[in-house]
Design an enzyme around this catalytic site. Structure first.
Site, PDB file in Angstrom:
ATOM      1  N   SER A 180       0.878  -1.276  -0.019  1.00 17.39           N
ATOM      2  CA  SER A 180       0.051  -0.289   0.212  1.00 17.39           C
ATOM      3  C   SER A 180       0.723   1.547  -0.126  1.00 17.39           C
ATOM      4  O   SER A 180       0.945   2.184  -0.523  1.00 17.39           O
ATOM      5  CB  SER A 180      -1.021   0.278   1.325  1.00 17.39           C
ATOM      6  OG  SER A 180       0.130  -0.440   2.681  1.00 17.39           O
ATOM      7  N   HIS A 184      -2.504  -8.983   0.881  1.00 14.00           N
ATOM      8  CA  HIS A 184      -2.047  -8.313   1.970  1.00 14.00           C
ATOM      9  C   HIS A 184      -2.980  -8.044   3.740  1.00 14.00           C
ATOM     10  O   HIS A 184      -3.181  -8.711   3.719  1.00 14.00           O
ATOM     11  CB  HIS A 184      -1.782  -7.077   1.259  1.00 14.00           C
ATOM     12  CG  HIS A 184      -1.470  -5.690   1.570  1.00 14.00           C
ATOM     13  ND1 HIS A 184      -0.272  -5.624   2.438  1.00 14.00           N
ATOM     14  CD2 HIS A 184      -0.948  -4.189   1.226  1.00 14.00           C
ATOM     15  CE1 HIS A 184       0.005  -4.513   2.767  1.00 14.00           C
ATOM     16  NE2 HIS A 184      -0.796  -3.282   2.171  1.00 14.00           N
ATOM     17  N   HIS A 203       5.204 -13.661   6.811  1.00 13.91           N
ATOM     18  CA  HIS A 203       5.212 -12.536   6.101  1.00 13.91           C
ATOM     19  C   HIS A 203       6.589 -12.491   5.284  1.00 13.91           C
ATOM     20  O   HIS A 203       7.473 -13.448   5.035  1.00 13.91           O
ATOM     21  CB  HIS A 203       6.058 -11.746   8.041  1.00 13.91           C
ATOM     22  CG  HIS A 203       5.970  -9.998   7.206  1.00 13.91           C
ATOM     23  ND1 HIS A 203       6.539  -9.258   6.693  1.00 13.91           N
ATOM     24  CD2 HIS A 203       4.346  -9.308   7.893  1.00 13.91           C
ATOM     25  CE1 HIS A 203       5.923  -8.272   6.840  1.00 13.91           C
ATOM     26  NE2 HIS A 203       4.916  -7.911   6.855  1.00 13.91           N
ATOM     27  N   ARG A 258       3.286  -6.188  16.377  1.00 16.22           N
ATOM     28  CA  ARG A 258       1.494  -5.683  16.147  1.00 16.22           C
ATOM     29  C   ARG A 258       0.987  -6.529  16.248  1.00 16.22           C
ATOM     30  O   ARG A 258       0.094  -6.275  17.640  1.00 16.22           O
ATOM     31  CB  ARG A 258       1.562  -5.472  14.738  1.00 16.22           C
ATOM     32  CG  ARG A 258       3.131  -4.006  14.568  1.00 16.22           C
ATOM     33  CD  ARG A 258       2.307  -4.264  12.722  1.00 16.22           C
ATOM     34  NE  ARG A 258       2.878  -4.747  12.072  1.00 16.22           N
ATOM     35  CZ  ARG A 258       2.387  -5.651  10.455  1.00 16.22           C
ATOM     36  NH1 ARG A 258       1.902  -3.899  10.285  1.00 16.22           N
ATOM     37  NH2 ARG A 258       2.461  -5.885   9.785  1.00 16.22           N
ATOM     38  N   ASP A 294      -2.484  -9.177  11.501  1.00 18.98           N
ATOM     39  CA  ASP A 294      -3.531  -9.872  10.535  1.00 18.98           C
ATOM     40  C   ASP A 294      -4.384 -11.170  11.484  1.00 18.98           C
ATOM     41  O   ASP A 294      -5.357 -10.311  11.475  1.00 18.98           O
ATOM     42  CB  ASP A 294      -4.546  -9.966   9.594  1.00 18.98           C
ATOM     43  CG  ASP A 294      -3.509  -8.769   8.802  1.00 18.98           C
ATOM     44  OD1 ASP A 294      -4.577  -7.472   9.443  1.00 18.98           O
ATOM     45  OD2 ASP A 294      -2.582  -9.359   7.506  1.00 18.98           O
TER      46      ASP A 294
HETATM   47  N1  NMX Z   1      -0.331 -20.364   4.270  1.00 18.88           N
HETATM   48  C1  NMX Z   1      -0.153 -21.528   3.350  1.00 18.88           C
HETATM   49  N2  NMX Z   1       1.559 -20.884   3.129  1.00 18.88           N
HETATM   50  C2  NMX Z   1       1.948 -19.722   2.837  1.00 18.88           C
HETATM   51  C3  NMX Z   1       1.749 -19.053   3.874  1.00 18.88           C
HETATM   52  C4  NMX Z   1       0.418 -18.990   4.152  1.00 18.88           C
HETATM   53  N3  NMX Z   1      -0.068 -18.491   5.453  1.00 18.88           N
HETATM   54  N4  NMX Z   1       2.595 -18.568   3.577  1.00 18.88           N
HETATM   55  C5  NMX Z   1       3.596 -18.930   2.558  1.00 18.88           C
HETATM   56  N5  NMX Z   1       2.951 -19.752   1.563  1.00 18.88           N
HETATM   57  C6  NMX Z   1       3.107 -19.601   1.226  1.00 18.88           C
HETATM   58  C7  NMX Z   1       3.668 -19.220  -0.285  1.00 18.88           C
HETATM   59  O1  NMX Z   1       2.021 -18.882  -0.930  1.00 18.88           O
HETATM   60  C8  NMX Z   1       4.499 -19.695  -1.203  1.00 18.88           C
HETATM   61  O2  NMX Z   1       4.197 -21.279  -2.185  1.00 18.88           O
HETATM   62  P1  NMX Z   1       4.436 -21.242  -3.127  1.00 18.88           P
HETATM   63  O3  NMX Z   1       5.651 -21.885  -2.786  1.00 18.88           O
HETATM   64  O4  NMX Z   1       3.554 -22.475  -3.395  1.00 18.88           O
HETATM   65  O5  NMX Z   1       5.103 -20.154  -4.097  1.00 18.88           O
HETATM   66  C9  NMX Z   1       5.523 -20.154  -0.338  1.00 18.88           C
HETATM   67  O6  NMX Z   1       5.070 -20.486   1.167  1.00 18.88           O
HETATM   68  C10 NMX Z   1       6.882 -19.244  -0.212  1.00 18.88           C
HETATM   69  O7  NMX Z   1       6.573 -17.752   0.569  1.00 18.88           O
HETATM   70  P2  NMX Z   1       7.334 -17.154   1.002  1.00 18.88           P
HETATM   71  O8  NMX Z   1       8.704 -16.659   0.814  1.00 18.88           O
HETATM   72  O9  NMX Z   1       7.175 -17.830   3.008  1.00 18.88           O
HETATM   73  O10 NMX Z   1       6.038 -15.606   2.148  1.00 18.88           O
HETATM   74  P3  NMX Z   1       6.187 -14.194   0.908  1.00 18.88           P
HETATM   75  O11 NMX Z   1       6.917 -13.347   1.323  1.00 18.88           O
HETATM   76  O12 NMX Z   1       6.260 -14.926  -0.657  1.00 18.88           O
HETATM   77  O13 NMX Z   1       4.718 -14.011   1.259  1.00 18.88           O
HETATM   78  C11 NMX Z   1       2.398 -13.402   2.555  1.00 18.88           C
HETATM   79  C12 NMX Z   1       4.596 -13.162   2.791  1.00 18.88           C
HETATM   80  C13 NMX Z   1       2.606 -12.899   3.450  1.00 18.88           C
HETATM   81  C14 NMX Z   1       1.939 -13.115   1.146  1.00 18.88           C
HETATM   82  C15 NMX Z   1       2.803 -14.704   2.531  1.00 18.88           C
HETATM   83  O14 NMX Z   1       2.707 -15.381   3.731  1.00 18.88           O
HETATM   84  C16 NMX Z   1       0.750 -15.356   2.912  1.00 18.88           C
HETATM   85  O15 NMX Z   1      -0.017 -15.348   1.633  1.00 18.88           O
HETATM   86  N6  NMX Z   1       0.202 -15.364   4.600  1.00 18.88           N
HETATM   87  C17 NMX Z   1      -1.395 -15.376   4.080  1.00 18.88           C
HETATM   88  C18 NMX Z   1      -1.711 -14.294   4.060  1.00 18.88           C
HETATM   89  C19 NMX Z   1      -1.565 -13.393   5.093  1.00 18.88           C
HETATM   90  O16 NMX Z   1      -1.965 -13.545   5.736  1.00 18.88           O
HETATM   91  N7  NMX Z   1      -1.320 -11.554   4.522  1.00 18.88           N
HETATM   92  C20 NMX Z   1      -1.083 -10.687   5.320  1.00 18.88           C
HETATM   93  C21 NMX Z   1       0.387 -10.387   5.001  1.00 18.88           C
HETATM   94  C22 NMX Z   1       0.345  -9.362   5.935  1.00 18.88           C
HETATM   95  N8  NMX Z   1      -0.545  -7.501   5.570  1.00 18.88           N
HETATM   96  O17 NMX Z   1      -1.127  -7.505   6.649  1.00 18.88           O
HETATM   97  O18 NMX Z   1      -0.342  -7.320   4.803  1.00 18.88           O
HETATM   98  C1  MLT Z   2       1.694  -4.003   6.323  1.00 22.25           C
HETATM   99  O1  MLT Z   2       1.739  -3.515   7.611  1.00 22.25           O
HETATM  100  O2  MLT Z   2       2.334  -3.890   5.451  1.00 22.25           O
HETATM  101  C2  MLT Z   2       2.174  -5.843   6.125  1.00 22.25           C
HETATM  102  O3  MLT Z   2       2.681  -6.470   7.154  1.00 22.25           O
HETATM  103  C3  MLT Z   2       2.813  -6.027   4.888  1.00 22.25           C
HETATM  104  C4  MLT Z   2       4.446  -5.679   4.932  1.00 22.25           C
HETATM  105  O4  MLT Z   2       5.111  -5.079   5.677  1.00 22.25           O
HETATM  106  O5  MLT Z   2       5.308  -6.549   3.561  1.00 22.25           O
END
Ligand code: NMX
Ligand code: MLT
Length: 444
Positions: free
Chosen positions: A251, A281, A327, A336, A382
């Site tokens: 964002s 996100h 994350h 947080r 979250d």
């Molecule tokens: N559940 C299932 N799979 C996951 C999760 C999870 N919570 N977190 C990561 N993975 C998977 C991801 O999809 C990826 O899969 P693939 O190998 O098929 O591509 C793999 O693990 C590697 O990803 P990471 O390197 O661990 O994470 P990345 O940096 O790409 O993404 C997030 C970070 C936050 C997008 C990811 O952890 C996620 O999707 N979490 C669940 C959604 C969430 O809670 N998002 C909120 C983040 C905070 N915010 O408010 O922004």
């Molecule tokens: C945020 O607060 O924006 C989330 O934790 C996502 C991030 O830092 O990548």
């Protein structure tokens, strides 16, 4: 002590001098290398953005102008002025104070926060036109879509855009009208968000603004939660801790990019909100609640660790995400999240949903760790927020990301003011096609 804009005006020439000196001294130095995986993998780990308001360390988490969340909890002004009989640290900080801190790097006094409270209160009135616009939107829309549209509609009130259009701006006063728009926009958010909430989920009738309330309590009041002090405290905490997470997250980066083309704060925030509305996100807070309610519907609240593990397995093995965990940067439980966990412990310790969440945050990281591709199995910001809001009365979980958006406006907009002050150029990295990456190393 001086008001915020005066402090800011005094700081700008000093900071610009420091910025220019640093550029002159080190501008040509090489900072690092980039791998192909980084270029193809969401630029993870590439430090190539300048952002002063906050930093995020993989272990320690976010620092707002050098202050951790426990420090902010202690040091930022609260609603009630501390007195001998008042346990100040027991109250949540006011997000108004964080706005001052992020803009200036200085902790505000109680009086300086009072001035902001008053100013936001006065500037928080919105036109009937805008209310009517929101009320005419299709109720099938997600509240985040409504928020983005409302802010885009309000772009016509941008002082920056208007003066730019009349050729009345020059580079040295860009920051000032960016600041004025930013304060207007932030001040209007409680009314805009409350209108969306009441239109989408309640009877649509507006609740009149009440003089003298702080930003968070005003929001709760206009949504229809009158005088519920624990909810007000949760909102103060929520709106403070979600405000900023350095410059690379979706964002803030989106708003920064649009701002680099001299987009005014309304254009920038529309973009930030649409970025925040993605499920990876900010939308994750509603997804967490949905995911938990689906589980509870089948198993209830009194469950075994094994049932939670099975639910995680089913989710991941069917190619879905466990929302609220993982994350891109953090490699420990998000501070947080820990702040909200403590809030839950303090106010809702015996609540069945909060107890289940605490059990889940114990069990789920152990389970997620066994999936080798997941870099971080820990709870993020979250993970808890939705359950707390739900238990304190805001049960329409589609609205949770709007609350995140209100808070994140503080980070995005304080950044934008400084971008204009520093005169940062248009952001324009380069991309390349697959042949380029293939050819790069073929003869090496
Ligand atoms: N559940 C299932 N799979 C996951 C999760 C999870 N919570 N977190 C990561 N993975 C998977 C991801 O999809 C990826 O899969 P693939 O190998 O098929 O591509 C793999 O693990 C590697 O990803 P990471 O390197 O661990 O994470 P990345 O940096 O790409 O993404 C997030 C970070 C936050 C997008 C990811 O952890 C996620 O999707 N979490 C669940 C959604 C969430 O809670 N998002 C909120 C983040 C905070 N915010 O408010 O922004
Ligand atoms: C945020 O607060 O924006 C989330 O934790 C996502 C991030 O830092 O990548």
């Amino acid at each position: 002590k001086a008001d915020l804009k005066t402090v800011l005006r005094e700081q700008i020439p000093i900071k610009i001098q420091g910025f220019n000196e640093m550029k002159k001294k080190y501008g040509d130095r090489v900072m690092g290398e980039i791998t192909v995986n980084q270029a193809l993998g969401g630029m993870r780990g590439i430090r190539a953005l300048f952002y002063d308001q906050s930093t995020v360390d993989p272990i320690d988490g976010v620092m707002f102008r050098g202050y951790s969340i426990p420090e902010l909890h202690e040091l930022l002004p609260k609603l009630r002025k501390p007195s001998a009989e008042d346990f100040q640290s027991d109250q949540q900080p006011l997000p108004e104070g964080l706005f001052f801190l992020l803009l200036t790097g200085e902790l505000p006094s109680y009086h300086q926060v009072e001035l902001i409270r008053h100013e936001w209160d006065v500037r928080g009135k919105v036109s009937d036109e805008l209310i009517n616009f929101i009320n005419r939107l299709d109720n099938k829309m997600h509240p985040m879509t409504m928020l983005s549209l409302a802010i885009l509609y309000e772009q016509k009130t941008s002082k920056f855009a208007q003066l730019y259009n009349e050729s009345k701006l020059n580079k040295s006063n860009y920051w000032e009208y960016t600041y004025e728009d930013s304060v207007d926009l932030i001040a209007k958010l409680p009314r805009i968000a409350a209108t969306i909430y009441r239109k989408k989920f309640k009877d649509g009738k507006p609740i009149a603004h009440k003089d003298g309330l702080d930003w968070s309590a005003q929001l709760a009041h206009m949504m229809g939660f009158e005088g519920q002090e624990t909810l007000n405290e949760l909102l103060r905490a929520f709106l403070t801790i979600h405000a900023d997470h350095e410059g690379g997250e979706v964002s803030t980066h989106a708003s920064h990019l649009v701002g680099s083309a001299l987009g005014d704060p309304y254009l920038c925030m529309t973009t930030a909100y649409t970025g925040l509305a993605g499920p990876l996100h900010g939308l994750a807070n509603q997804e967490v609640l949905k995911w938990i309610l689906n589980f509870v519907e089948v198993h209830g609240y009194d469950v075994t660790n094994r049932q939670i593990e099975d639910y995680v397995n089913t989710t991941v093995l069917s190619g879905r995400l466990v929302p609220g965990y993982g994350h891109a940067v953090l490699r420990r439980p998000d501070p947080r999240f820990l702040h909200l966990y403590d809030f839950g412990n303090k106010y809702l310790r015996d609540n069945e949903m909060i107890r289940l969440l605490h059990q889940m945050t114990d069990v789920i990281p152990r389970r997620l760790r066994t999936f080798k591709n997941i870099s971080s199995p820990y709870p993020n910001v979250d993970c808890h927020s939705g359950a707390l809001l739900y238990q304190l009365g805001i049960q329409e979980y589609q609205f949770y990301t709007v609350l995140f958006a209100i808070s994140r406006s503080i980070g995005c907009l304080t950044n934008l003011v400084w971008c204009r002050a520093f005169g940062l150029p248009i952001e324009r990295p380069e991309s390349a096609d697959l042949a380029y990456y293939n050819n790069l190393f073929q003869n090496k």
